[in-house]
Design an enzyme around this catalytic site. Structure first.
Site, PDB file in Angstrom:
ATOM      1  N   ASP A   1      -7.049   4.251  -4.478  1.00  0.00           N
ATOM      2  CA  ASP A   1      -7.689   4.110  -3.163  1.00  0.00           C
ATOM      3  C   ASP A   1      -8.299   5.493  -2.898  1.00  0.00           C
ATOM      4  O   ASP A   1      -8.539   6.247  -3.860  1.00  0.00           O
ATOM      5  CB  ASP A   1      -6.649   3.696  -2.094  1.00  0.00           C
ATOM      6  CG  ASP A   1      -7.304   3.227  -0.793  1.00  0.00           C
ATOM      7  OD1 ASP A   1      -7.728   2.066  -0.724  1.00  0.00           O
ATOM      8  OD2 ASP A   1      -7.403   4.023   0.157  1.00  0.00           O
TER       9      ASP A   1
ATOM     10  N   LYS B   1       0.872  -1.188   0.000  1.00  0.00           N
ATOM     11  CA  LYS B   1       0.000   0.000   0.000  1.00  0.00           C
ATOM     12  C   LYS B   1       0.900   1.227   0.000  1.00  0.00           C
ATOM     13  O   LYS B   1       2.031   1.165   0.489  1.00  0.00           O
ATOM     14  CB  LYS B   1      -0.854   0.024   1.277  1.00  0.00           C
ATOM     15  CG  LYS B   1      -2.111   0.857   1.143  1.00  0.00           C
ATOM     16  CD  LYS B   1      -3.231   0.046   0.542  1.00  0.00           C
ATOM     17  CE  LYS B   1      -4.436   0.862   0.246  1.00  0.00           C
ATOM     18  NZ  LYS B   1      -5.572   0.010  -0.136  1.00  0.00           N
TER      19      LYS B   1
END
Ligand code: NDP
Ligand code: 2IT
Length: 451
Positions: free
Chosen positions: A170, A130
């Site tokens: 995201d 991430k």
């Protein structure tokens, strides 16, 4: 105590906290998994000996870097960028990029840790990562966003690659940002490869990726409800958020006959007692997505609706709740309110939207609980399919991708079920997802030895 004597859960968590001071979201995510894994590995010496959970909870690599850019008034601005490469036992690191003012190392470490188990559950060859930045895209011009994305990629490109680490979107990172970043990667490296997913359909993106997370969450909900012989049709549903995941979850839930009565953003929530329909959802997609507006404007457009500033939707009575905005948006009090109002299921579209105390309330009340790492895995799953299409230089048909997404979500549901059944008959999907996700990563790590 010898180094390899078994530690218990409490000692393990003390170590995690000591080594990662102040990273409360990371502690929370690790604890939620560790509770189930310690129980599961109690009699499995090999996982203890190889210190598997300790190793998964220590990212392979955390890259943090300075991102300088100039705003429209020629001021020099300095942001911090990150990529957390958590674990690549099952495939290249894979996971989104978040641009939001709340981004810090703790948030990205929790997300990369979670992503490792989620990606394992998809059954595809994907490790977990991430990244992102504390850059706040709100109120920025297109050129400012472009300059920021270019500067961000000018460092990130060294750490990513189609077989190394493949980021996606995201919060705050959608098609516009992916476009600017892909353009810069291509320019710097002179390579046209699937280094990012969530790309535009004309330049290597996959059909159904945009819809996949929200649709997948509703498919998971459908599969959970089937276990108690219920269906979505006729149920009243509250949804939080109004971005990619929320609007597509609402769209699929409405298409399946559910009555979706709320959406929200960081300013508050709208309640539409008539229920949303496709026209209203399309308006929200336009207004929040392309025009970057506020959800409160919904009530000017659709007169029966009301806006509730600085509040979350969980006070509105419903049978199903779909938190699709951000972490820790459903707390213990919210969970009690939901349960008292007759909640039968909650599926997490966002990552870790439900606090650990709130999950305990739902478990006690025997409410079906679809944890993020299972329920929202549809997005990364179709990202995995985008990577396959890019490698083969092909694009698959829409129907085929819808079918694959449906099948992957059904398989995730079955994998979770395998470890979910409790002595009292309750299906503990959170435990099922943790154990099924862990086992594949752990077994691969055992095969690789101490690396
Ligand atoms: P978007 O940026 O498209 O939308 C985010 C939405 O959540 C917006 O409505 C935003 O409101 C709201 N929001 C963000 N932060 C807060 C906050 N602190 N408080 C209240 N509302 C907030 O993001 P996505 O829809 O892509 O992501 C939503 C969630 O889903 C995240 O948890 C993400 O990690 C998760 N997720 C996303 C996937 C994807 O494929 N996109 C895949 C799997 C999970 P505002 O406009 O006011 O900021
Ligand atoms: O949390 C997530 O699963 C995502 N943001 C999607 C990641 C991806 O690589 O598609």
């Amino acid at each position: 105590m010898a180094v390899n004597d078994h530690v218990n859960l409490q000692q393990f968590m003390e170590g995690v906290k000591r080594r990662n001071p102040g990273e409360i979201e990371f502690h929370q995510a690790v604890y939620e998994v560790a509770v189930d894994i310690f129980d599961f590995i109690q009699d499995k010496e090999q996982y203890h000996e190889a210190q598997i959970l300790r190793r998964i909870a220590e990212p392979d690599r955390v890259v943090s870097f300075r991102v300088c850019w100039e705003d429209d008034d020629n001021n020099v601005r300095v942001q911090r960028g990150y990529r957390v490469q958590n674990n690549n036992a099952l495939g290249p690191y894979k996971g989104g990029l978040r641009f939001h003012k709340t981004v810090n190392q703790s948030v990205l470490k929790f997300l990369a840790f979670e992503q490792t188990f989620k990606n394992s559950l998809t059954g595809l060859s994907l490790g977990g990562g991430k990244g992102g930045s504390d850059f706040n895209p709100k109120g920025k011009s297109d050129s400012e966003v472009m300059r920021f994305c270019q500067s961000f990629m000018t460092e990130l490109y060294r750490h990513v690659g189609e077989d190394t680490d493949v980021p996606a979107g995201d919060i705050g990172v959608g098609p516009r940002e992916i476009g600017y970043m892909f353009g810069q990667y291509k320019r710097i490296t002179n390579r046209y490869v699937g280094v990012l997913t969530g790309k535009g359909l004309e330049w290597g993106g996959s059909r159904v990726r945009t819809e996949a997370t929200g649709y997948g969450a509703v498919y998971f909900l459908e599969d959970m409800l089937r276990q108690i012989k219920r269906e979505i049709e006729g149920l009243t549903i509250t949804v939080s958020g109004s971005g990619n995941v929320a609007t597509h979850a609402a769209e699929k839930a409405v298409a399946m006959g559910g009555k979706v009565v709320t959406l929200s953003d960081s300013g508050g929530y709208i309640h539409d007692p008539d229920g949303l329909n496709q026209e209203k959802i399309d308006w929200v997609k336009q207004h929040k997505g392309y025009r970057r507006g506020r959800i409160e404007d919904y009530v000017k457009e659709f007169k029966n609706a009301s806006f509730h500033a600085d509040k979350t939707p969980w006070e509105v009575p419903c049978e199903v709740a779909l938190p699709c905005a951000t972490q820790n948006e459903v707390n213990e009090d919210d969970a009690r309110t939901l349960v008292n109002n007759g909640l039968i299921a909650l599926a997490e579209g966002a990552n870790m939207p439900t606090t650990n105390d709130a999950v305990s309330v739902l478990r006690e009340a025997k409410v079906l609980f679809g944890p993020a790492k299972a329920a929202n895995a549809g997005g990364v799953a179709v990202s995995g399919l985008e990577m396959s299409q890019n490698s083969a230089r092909l694009s698959w048909e829409e129907d085929q991708l819808h079918e694959l997404l449906r099948k992957i979500m059904r398989d995730i549901h079955s994998s979770c079920q395998r470890y979910a059944e409790q002595p009292d008959g309750y299906i503990d999907y959170a435990r099922g997802a943790n154990i099924a996700g862990f086992k594949k990563v752990a077994d691969a790590m055992l095969a690789f030895g101490v690396v």
